[in-house]
Design an enzyme around this catalytic site. Structure first.
Site, PDB file in Angstrom:
ATOM      1  N   CYS A  24      12.161   5.490   2.516  1.00 29.14           N
ATOM      2  CA  CYS A  24      12.116   6.765   2.397  1.00 29.14           C
ATOM      3  C   CYS A  24      12.718   7.662   3.623  1.00 29.14           C
ATOM      4  O   CYS A  24      12.284   8.453   4.108  1.00 29.14           O
ATOM      5  CB  CYS A  24      10.615   7.404   2.264  1.00 29.14           C
ATOM      6  SG  CYS A  24       9.483   6.984   3.591  1.00 29.14           S
TER       7      CYS A  24
ATOM      8  N   ALA B 102       0.901  -1.322  -0.034  1.00 29.82           N
ATOM      9  CA  ALA B 102      -0.011  -0.093   0.069  1.00 29.82           C
ATOM     10  C   ALA B 102       0.903   1.272   0.003  1.00 29.82           C
ATOM     11  O   ALA B 102       1.955   1.320   0.694  1.00 29.82           O
ATOM     12  CB  ALA B 102      -0.945   0.044   1.393  1.00 29.82           C
TER      13      ALA B 102
END
EC number: 2.1.1.311
Length: 490
Positions: A404, A252
């Site tokens: 990230c 997701a």
């Protein structure tokens, strides 16, 4: 009155910090730090909302207050003003600029005092707007505020899975050229109405962040997908072919999953064979994943599995899987433009939940270093286990690990831990060379991290390991902060 008292204390801290040559932390950081220091009972979200607005308009409010002479007649007790200058500033802000245009408190002497100046305050505000030639002061601060919170580029990729009949992207590009008529050579040259053709990722384009694209028919029909450039690295590095079977372990919202599908199916698939298994632990996020997959036009070819990848996916059950994308929960420290409120709503790292969580990078200023290191240690341990589990699959030949995060603990040091692991070595995994990991991308891994462990250069060459990794800096490299590395089996 309690709220204005609390907000005044916080505003005093912000004003002191602003007087320094170098401000330590953002407005969000400073508000949270002060709320914690004074153990304030007022909601930090409410304090931030008011102070963020008040601070933006502070120069204008101070001019209005000066012209209205509100600071000259403050009643005194034993020679000292009864009311704080900053508290008056907050009350004037709410009276003149808040949505309700009223002071949010019951009967109080300071409220009565400000209301005595209501007419001159309003009059001076009107004069100021006329002088500045604006209808609302928001016109003077809005554009700057928005630009600070937007990415430097809005990246969009053409989705060949929706390009009928044969995945031809040229008709879609022709439509984009109608909207974005000016082609620029560098993303840093983007202006509204222009477009940049990315040199690293096929079918990826950059547009100015102020340009609206979500209302375009191409977007509505899934022919273009908004996705940060760095987020496109994993699928491009993995580069799976039609014969590969892929697991996306933490899928997701689904951009990496559908991007991966575009490599397996360079044109709209003509069969319903499942080539990608997408895993998502959170049921609500899994719903978003399914929606994104449907919009991208690859529902029949992607199997969505709701559950923990490390428990639900076993090497025995998925013995034919050849490639993995492992992009697990991380600190999120490479993400910019997140609002203060997100820090209260993000998933926390729970001792009972190995799925990790997100630690806002801006909180590093006031979270104790020991606590941050504990969180990073827990995250990196979880990330290590995720990648190692993927490495245990018998047919796996290629794994892309990404985050990230800007922290070496979650990036190079996870790579080091994997390379030192006995089982990983026995399975024959190594870091893929630079030539296979977007070789033209200039920013690579931190060589000093590898040099600390592999000083002799015999077991592994630190320089080669660093060059096998990719890093992207937030904003400076055109998007989010990112890290990616590719493992391949001997």
């Amino acid at each position: 009155m309690n709220f204005y008292r609390d907000a005044t204390w916080v505003l005093e801290d912000i004003e002191k910090e602003a007087a320094k040559e170098r401000i330590s932390g953002s407005m969000q950081t400073l508000v949270l730090k002060s709320c914690k220091r004074y153990k304030l009972k007022s909601n930090p979200k409410h304090i931030y909302a008011v102070l963020d607005s008040c601070w933006k308009y502070k120069p204008y409010l101070e001019k209005v207050m000066k012209k209205a002479h509100i600071l000259e007649d403050i009643p005194k007790k034993k020679g000292k003003p009864l009311f704080s200058r900053l508290t008056l500033l907050l009350l004037c802000h709410d009276l003149l600029l808040s949505k309700q245009k009223r002071i949010q408190m019951g009967k109080h002497p300071i409220k009565d005092y400000v209301l005595k100046f209501k007419s001159p305050l309003h009059s001076e505000m009107v004069k100021l707007k006329l002088k500045l030639k604006v209808r609302e002061l928001s016109e003077l601060v809005l554009s700057e505020d928005i630009s600070n919170d937007l990415p430097p580029v809005r990246w969009i990729r053409i989705n060949p899975l929706k390009c009928h009949p044969n995945g031809e992207t040229e008709p879609v590009l022709a439509e984009l050229r109608k909207k974005f008529t000016l082609k620029v050579d560098k993303w840093s040259e983007l202006v509204p109405g222009s477009i940049y053709y990315d040199e690293f990722i096929p079918n990826l384009f950059g547009i100015h962040p102020s340009d609206k694209i979500t209302a375009h028919e191409l977007y509505k029909h899934g022919k273009i997908i908004i996705q940060d450039r760095a987020s496109c690295f994993p699928a491009h590095i993995l580069n799976p072919g039609p014969s590969d079977i892929v697991i996306d372990s933490c899928s997701a919202p689904g951009n990496k999953t559908t991007h991966t599908a575009s490599y397996i199916y360079p044109e709209p698939p003509k069969d319903n064979n499942t080539r990608i298994y997408a895993f998502e632990k959170d049921p609500e996020r899994a719903k978003v994943l399914q929606k994104m997959i449907k919009i991208a036009g690859c529902s029949p070819n992607i199997s969505v599995n709701v559950g923990d990848f490390t428990k639900l996916a076993t090497p025995e059950k998925y013995k034919d899987v050849t490639c993995f994308i492992v992009d697990p929960s991380c600190s999120g420290s490479g993400i910019f433009g997140r609002k203060f409120f997100d820090s209260f709503n993000r998933r926390k790292i729970d001792d009972k939940d190995d799925d990790g969580g997100i630690v806002p990078d801006e909180q590093e200023e006031f979270i104790a270093k020991e606590e941050l290191q504990t969180r990073l240690a827990k995250l990196s341990s979880f990330q290590f286990q995720m990648v190692k589990h993927a490495m245990s699959f018998p047919a796996a030949k290629k794994i892309v690990y990404s985050t990230c995060s800007i922290h070496a603990e979650e990036n190079e040091r996870v790579v080091i831990d994997l390379l030192l692991d006995k089982s990983v070595r026995e399975w024959g995994w190594k870091v893929a060379p630079k030539r296979e990991v977007i070789p033209s991308w200039p920013r690579r891994g931190k060589v000093e991290e590898f040099e600390e462990v592999f000083r002799d250069g015999v077991t592994y060459d630190p320089q080669q390991l660093a060059e096998g990794c990719i890093r992207a800096l937030p904003k400076s490299d055109g998007g989010i902060g990112f890290f990616a590395v590719c493992f391949e089996r001997d």
